[in-house]
Design a protein around this motif. Structure first.
Motif, short mmCIF file in Angstrom:
data_model
loop_
_atom_site.label_atom_id
_atom_site.label_comp_id
_atom_site.label_asym_id
_atom_site.label_seq_id
_atom_site.Cartn_x
_atom_site.Cartn_y
_atom_site.Cartn_z
N LEU A 160 -97.35 49.74 56.26
CA LEU A 160 -97.33 49.23 54.98
C LEU A 160 -96.05 48.36 54.85
N ASP A 161 -96.51 46.86 54.71
CA ASP A 161 -95.38 46.15 54.71
C ASP A 161 -95.38 45.29 53.32
N LEU A 162 -94.44 45.47 52.63
CA LEU A 162 -94.08 45.09 51.21
C LEU A 162 -92.97 43.91 51.18
N SER A 163 -92.66 43.26 52.54
CA SER A 163 -91.71 42.17 52.40
C SER A 163 -92.13 41.05 51.56
N ALA A 164 -93.48 40.88 51.13
CA ALA A 164 -93.65 39.75 50.10
C ALA A 164 -93.31 40.00 48.80
N TYR A 165 -92.44 41.28 48.45
CA TYR A 165 -92.31 41.73 47.12
C TYR A 165 -90.74 42.06 46.82
N SER A 166 -90.31 41.74 45.99
CA SER A 166 -88.92 42.18 45.54
C SER A 166 -89.01 43.48 44.65
N PHE A 167 -88.29 44.39 44.53
CA PHE A 167 -88.17 45.60 43.72
C PHE A 167 -87.21 45.59 42.74
N LEU A 168 -87.62 46.11 41.54
CA LEU A 168 -86.49 46.44 40.31
C LEU A 168 -86.81 47.98 40.20
N LEU A 169 -85.67 48.65 40.05
CA LEU A 169 -85.30 49.98 39.77
C LEU A 169 -84.58 50.24 38.48
N VAL A 170 -85.10 50.70 37.51
CA VAL A 170 -84.49 51.00 36.38
C VAL A 170 -84.39 52.58 35.87
#
Length: 269
Positions: free
Chosen positions: A157-167
């Motif tokens: 599972l490669d999610l390197s094309a996305y940035s993550f926002l944690l709140v």
């Protein structure tokens, strides 16, 4: 010696049954993210645990890092007393697995420092005795997990094309309460199959069973999730039983959302 235990997020979470041992069967996908604590062990020393950063609740003597030391010492009495210091950065009670990560990294640190030569399989077994999420942090790669969360199957599972926002809004969700709100039910389709579908379609097919009761009790969490979607998130979800909410955005395009000043916000590009 110092290590940096990282957090995890849950991508989908289904409670599939109640077990005879009082635990629940579940299925989820664990995904590691580089939001970290710092864990240092110094020898020689007297066995003690100290912490800084986010306050760690409870009796220090019951901390999972100390429990990890005592667990190994039962089988390896040659372990010398160590000074343990944890700088806590991962929010507590947020569904990010910070305490589990600290325990698992402690096992690995002691294994290396004292040359115990434990295999990955053995470390996973020790970790499972400390908590349901702990074994994941021994592998620390995307995994489809079942059982209590300790039965893991690595995923491509490669999610390197996305940035993550944690709140994390500072809300503490009691895990026992959250489980009591769920009526276990096996999903029509296995999560490990759904997770292989395009991320753009996850919003329609991948869910977290805890969201309905937790959002009902804490509507601000639902508002955070909605704000992420309004800001362009491709997918947003509560992690675990909460209360951190995570959003996936196109790479380097995290929305500039104005959050309450009391919220902890982490961006992973």
């Amino acid at each position: 010696m110092i290590v940096f235990p990282n957090c995890k997020i849950n991508l989908g979470l289904h409670i599939t049954g109640k077990r005879a041992d009082g635990f629940h069967d579940l299925e989820t996908v664990f995904y590691p993210l580089p939001v970290t604590d710092a864990l240092e062990v110094i020898t020689p020393g007297s066995l003690q645990f100290t912490s800084s950063g986010i306050p760690v609740p409870g009796d220090a003597a019951d901390n999972l890092c100390l429990r990890a030391f005592h667990l190994l010492q039962q089988d390896f009495p040659q372990l010398q007393p160590v000074n343990i210091h944890l700088h806590k950065h991962i929010p507590i009670g947020a569904g990010l697995g910070g305490g589990s990560a600290d325990a698992a990294f402690m096992l690995q640190l002691l294994n290396k420092k004292f040359q115990l030569e434990l295999t990955t399989s053995q470390l996973v077994d020790y970790a499972a005795r400390l908590g349901s999420d702990c074994p994941f942090f021994i592998l620390n790669q995307p995994c489809y997990a079942t059982g209590r969360g300790e039965i893991m199957e690595p995923l491509s599972l490669d999610l390197s094309a996305y940035s993550f926002l944690l709140v994390h809004p500072g809300i503490h969700v009691n895990t026992g309460w959250a489980f009591r709100q769920i009526t276990p039910q096996a999903p029509a389709r296995a999560l490990k199959d759904m997770i292989q579908s395009p991320v753009s379609g996850w919003r329609q097919v991948i869910s977290n069973d805890f969201e309905a009761p937790v959002f009902a009790a804490h509507p601000e969490l639902a508002e955070i999730k909605s704000a992420m979607y309004e800001g362009g998130a491709v997918y947003a979800t509560m992690s675990g039983s909460g209360s951190a909410v995570v959003g996936l955005f196109p790479k380097n395009k995290i929305a500039d959302i104005r959050w309450d000043a009391s919220y902890l916000v982490f961006k992973v590009n």
